[in-house]
Design an enzyme around this catalytic site. Sequence first.
Site, PDB file in Angstrom:
ATOM      1  CD  GLU A 128      -3.111  -0.915   2.154  1.00 16.52           C
ATOM      2  OE1 GLU A 128      -3.061   0.049   2.936  1.00 16.52           O
ATOM      3  OE2 GLU A 128      -4.047  -1.729   2.141  1.00 16.52           O
ATOM      4  CD  GLU A 186      -3.857  -6.036   3.921  1.00 15.76           C
ATOM      5  OE1 GLU A 186      -4.618  -5.209   4.457  1.00 15.76           O
ATOM      6  OE2 GLU A 186      -2.618  -5.914   3.890  1.00 15.76           O
TER       7      GLU A 186
HETATM    8  C1  BGP Z   1      -4.317  -2.121   5.359  1.00 14.29           C
HETATM    9  C2  BGP Z   1      -3.013  -2.628   5.878  1.00 14.29           C
HETATM   10  C3  BGP Z   1      -3.107  -3.663   6.951  1.00 14.29           C
HETATM   11  C4  BGP Z   1      -4.282  -3.508   7.888  1.00 14.29           C
HETATM   12  C5  BGP Z   1      -5.555  -3.148   7.140  1.00 14.29           C
HETATM   13  C6  BGP Z   1      -6.709  -2.803   8.041  1.00 14.29           C
HETATM   14  O1  BGP Z   1      -4.163  -0.775   5.036  1.00 14.29           O
HETATM   15  O2  BGP Z   1      -2.239  -3.157   4.822  1.00 14.29           O
HETATM   16  O3  BGP Z   1      -1.869  -3.708   7.595  1.00 14.29           O
HETATM   17  O4  BGP Z   1      -3.977  -2.700   8.941  1.00 14.29           O
HETATM   18  O5  BGP Z   1      -5.368  -2.090   6.257  1.00 14.29           O
HETATM   19  O6  BGP Z   1      -6.576  -1.475   8.486  1.00 14.29           O
HETATM   20  P1  BGP Z   1      -6.799  -1.047   9.979  1.00 14.29           P
HETATM   21  O7  BGP Z   1      -5.892  -1.906  10.785  1.00 14.29           O
HETATM   22  O8  BGP Z   1      -6.426   0.393  10.046  1.00 14.29           O
HETATM   23  O9  BGP Z   1      -8.227  -1.290  10.258  1.00 14.29           O
END
Ligand code: BGP
Length: 467
Positions: free
Chosen positions: A165, A368
């Site tokens: 990201e 993800e």
């Molecule tokens: C993405 C990241 C993850 C994870 C996910 C959920 O941006 O790659 O590492 O954190 O988001 O986000 P959050 O933990 O802020 O809910």
Amino acid sequence: MYHKRISKFPEDFLFAAATSAFQVEGGIDCGGRGVAVHDLQPKKPGITDFSVASDHYHHYKEDIALMKELGLKAYRLSISWVRIMPDGESVNPEGVAFYDRLLQEVVDNGMEPIVTIYHFEYPQALVEKYGGWLDRKAIDDFERFATVLFENYGDRVKHWLTINEQDHLLKISGRLGFPEALTGQDYLKAAEQANYHMCTATARVIKKCHELLPTAKIGPVINPMPALAGSNKPEDTIAAMEFNELSTYYITELHCRGEYSPLHWKYMEDRDILPEIREEDMQLMKENTPDFLAMNYYLNQTVAKSQKKEFGYHDKAVFINEEPGIYKIVENEHVPQTDWGWNICPEGLKIAIMDFYHRYRLPILITENGLGAYDKLENGEINDDYRIEYLQNHLTQIKDCIGMGYPVFGYCAWSFMDLVSGREGMDKRYGFVYVNRNNEELLDMKRIKKKSFYWYQNMIKERGESL
Ligand code: BGP
């Protein structure tokens, strides 16, 4: 047009789940680990830091046994840069040995490891030495780190992910170690320079991977939020297109074509934030493009034309709500939201898959996708029907895409187990496996299978036939 649906996902489809090192491992003082930029960031009140996380560092065998029980074909994990190179430069044998054991355990349990080289965890030492990604030296250091991974784990890892990201990362100065004083136009200029260095570093690492591991595949992890137009006014469709260009394509044009998007270039010119560029880097990018695109998808946005007349120099915002004169984010009555205000729009995933494939003709891996929620442990059980519904709806879109002929070859749910959210601590849980701790107390750290664990287990077994 009507598309015939497939009855099941293809046999070799990679049903998987993901984590990232700093969010799951803990053990920050173990095995000679160095200091990462985020270790030094102030935490929001009431929210835990990453020092213990889910203590996967000590529980990894038990956790991998649960992955096997879940039936995962693959496990996406990241490797902590500061375990491998605590000072960002010299190799720490203890760190190398830790991931050697962990990856072997994944393979021995019949799963394929998918490895993210750099998932938000940057060595503080490199920031102190030369400012990190603001300097071109960062390109060499990233290549050195990746090379250590290719040399040590290339026999077991077939799919590599470069930077997680990048767009998101560039908007969070606390993860980059940018000086606090950097704001407004200066911040934007620094972010453009860092973006350019990261894209060059990605091309270098793709080249290295192809030289050292000719059968491995490698790609960047992007985070599209494909915009819907706020109304049927033609100007809102144009605003949505500009949003997509300035929030995701500005990076993938560099990765996949070795060119700046014309709109992005104009955006930088108008604001006087152009980075320093070298012809040889652009050539390197053109010649070393990814084998596939990895995509994290949680939410999309709805966008309308912004009528403002002046430029804005927005600051370190995670989600940019407005580019004055170009677009603004608006509400969408057809799209519900999570407890954290993230839009839930499974169709957005289909839109992203279609758009990116139309543009680049690259295979797609979903790295993800998941629902962060306040899970409740009641009588030893977690009934997370809301998560099942979310995952089911998104997987249905992927199944449709495959039926329509789009080459999506895997899906990593976020996350395999509860871990510390990027910004929201332990309350925002995503896992199939509950970890018995909270923001205030570590409790017994027991792993408890949620209802969604059994749902995903069955879904993998029947290869999504009932979706
Ligand atoms: C993405 C990241 C993850 C994870 C996910 C959920 O941006 O790659 O590492 O954190 O988001 O986000 P959050 O933990 O802020 O809910």
